[in-house]
Design an enzyme around this catalytic site. Structure first.
Site, PDB file in Angstrom:
ATOM      1  N   ASP A 194       0.814  -1.604  -0.150  1.00  0.00           N
ATOM      2  CA  ASP A 194       0.161   0.301   0.714  1.00  0.00           C
ATOM      3  C   ASP A 194       1.046   1.507   0.091  1.00  0.00           C
ATOM      4  OD1 ASP A 194       0.441  -1.157   2.566  1.00  0.00           O
ATOM      5  OD2 ASP A 194      -0.746   0.764   3.526  1.00  0.00           O
ATOM      6  N   HIS A 234       8.680  -0.855  13.013  1.00  0.00           N
ATOM      7  CA  HIS A 234       7.654  -1.546  12.250  1.00  0.00           C
ATOM      8  C   HIS A 234       8.149  -2.476  12.209  1.00  0.00           C
ATOM      9  CE1 HIS A 234       3.780  -1.613  10.180  1.00  0.00           C
ATOM     10  NE2 HIS A 234       4.273  -1.905   8.416  1.00  0.00           N
TER      11      HIS A 234
END
Length: 307
Positions: A66, A142
């Site tokens: 994304d 992350h």
């Protein structure tokens, strides 16, 4: 000149009928930087009437789809439009391996070079600069390697007071040195202090992009006193456990980071498609950091100096 951010996409992993995946364009003193390139980015660039030819520096934070699935389509469109300026992509090194076969397929017709600049995921690093702007990458927290980006104006020179040029008959050849901090010695030997001759330049504007990431205090030192902070807020606190599991932030996390960095303004985005409304995000963030806005696809936000 303008210093403003246009949100092209503010959804998280999947688009919705109102929100595209992550992409932004920062107009920094006439330099147009594309930050992430989710699916549909080129459609949004056209809708916002941003000239394709103005963009040749693209920053990809990490390799979740994304954030980069719109890249090869955008490059193809650049080519079909006849653009010839080289495209510079600042990204994880593996991105070149992912899209190189597609670039090779276009090679016979490609009118420009695509130049990859690998990011450093261990420490902050200056990755771009020219006379007016510098860009620093810094590691986020992350599930895979991910970088944030700090875009910052370079300090302008002081402004010399025109009335003193005439009064002290300052030669043109010395004006540049005075703007850079030098005093002036008059013909009679009198030293005229720089502080009298000049007015200070405005404080440089700055913008920081932090997505995707869990709450990560070490980045505060890198982006301290930033004028505008974009920080992901994929979830609200009711899904704190899921945020921790996926290395994402809540709206409350984003607000805490804005307060910790003494940011001027906070924009939250990267909203999970689970949520139909963004009001819960704003309500949560504003309990800690009142100057919080929500990212809206197609909206442009001026970067304003902190008060």
């Amino acid at each position: 000149m303008a210093f403003e951010l246009t949100i092209l996409g503010s959804s998280s992993a999947t688009p919705t009928s109102e929100r595209y995946p992550t992409a932004q364009v920062l107009n920094a003193s006439g330099r147009f930087f594309l930050i992430d390139c989710g699916e549909g980015t080129q459609i949004q660039i056209r809708r916002q009437k941003i000239g394709f030819g103005k963009i040749n520096h693209i920053f990809i934070s990490h390799l979740h789809g994304d954030h980069f699935y719109g890249l090869i389509g955008l490059i193809s469109t650049f080519n079909l439009l006849g653009l010839t300026r080289d495209i510079h992509i600042y990204s994880p090194s593996q991105l070149k391996d992912i899209i190189q076969p597609q670039l090779d397929f276009l090679k016979g017709d490609l009118r420009f070079n695509v130049i990859f600049h690998p990011l450093n995921f261990k420490k902050p690093q200056l990755i771009f600069e020219d006379k007016k702007i510098e860009v620093i990458s810094f590691p986020l927290k992350h599930s895979i390697n991910c970088c944030g980006f700090l875009f910052r104006e370079k300090q302008k020179e002081a402004n010399i007071k025109k009335e003193y040029i005439r009064q002290y008959q300052i030669p043109i050849a010395q004006i540049k040195d005075i703007k850079q901090g030098a005093d002036f010695v008059a013909a009679n030997g009198e030293v005229i202090l720089n502080s009298l001759l000049t007015t200070p330049p405005p404080t440089p504007l700055s913008y920081a992009f932090c997505s995707d990431t869990a709450f990560h205090p070490p980045i505060a030192d890198v982006i301290k006193n930033v004028d505008l902070l974009y920080h992901e807020a994929t979830f609200t606190e009711e899904l704190r456990e899921w945020a921790n599991k996926t290395y994402h932030s809540t709206a409350l996390d984003a607000a805490k980071m804005a307060k910790m960095t003494n940011a001027g303004e906070l924009i939250i985005g990267h909203f999970s498609s689970r949520y139909k409304e963004v009001e819960p995000f704003l309500n949560e963030a504003q309990t800690v950091f009142s100057n919080t806005l929500d990212a809206v696809d197609g909206k442009t936000y001026p970067v304003k100096r902190k008060q």
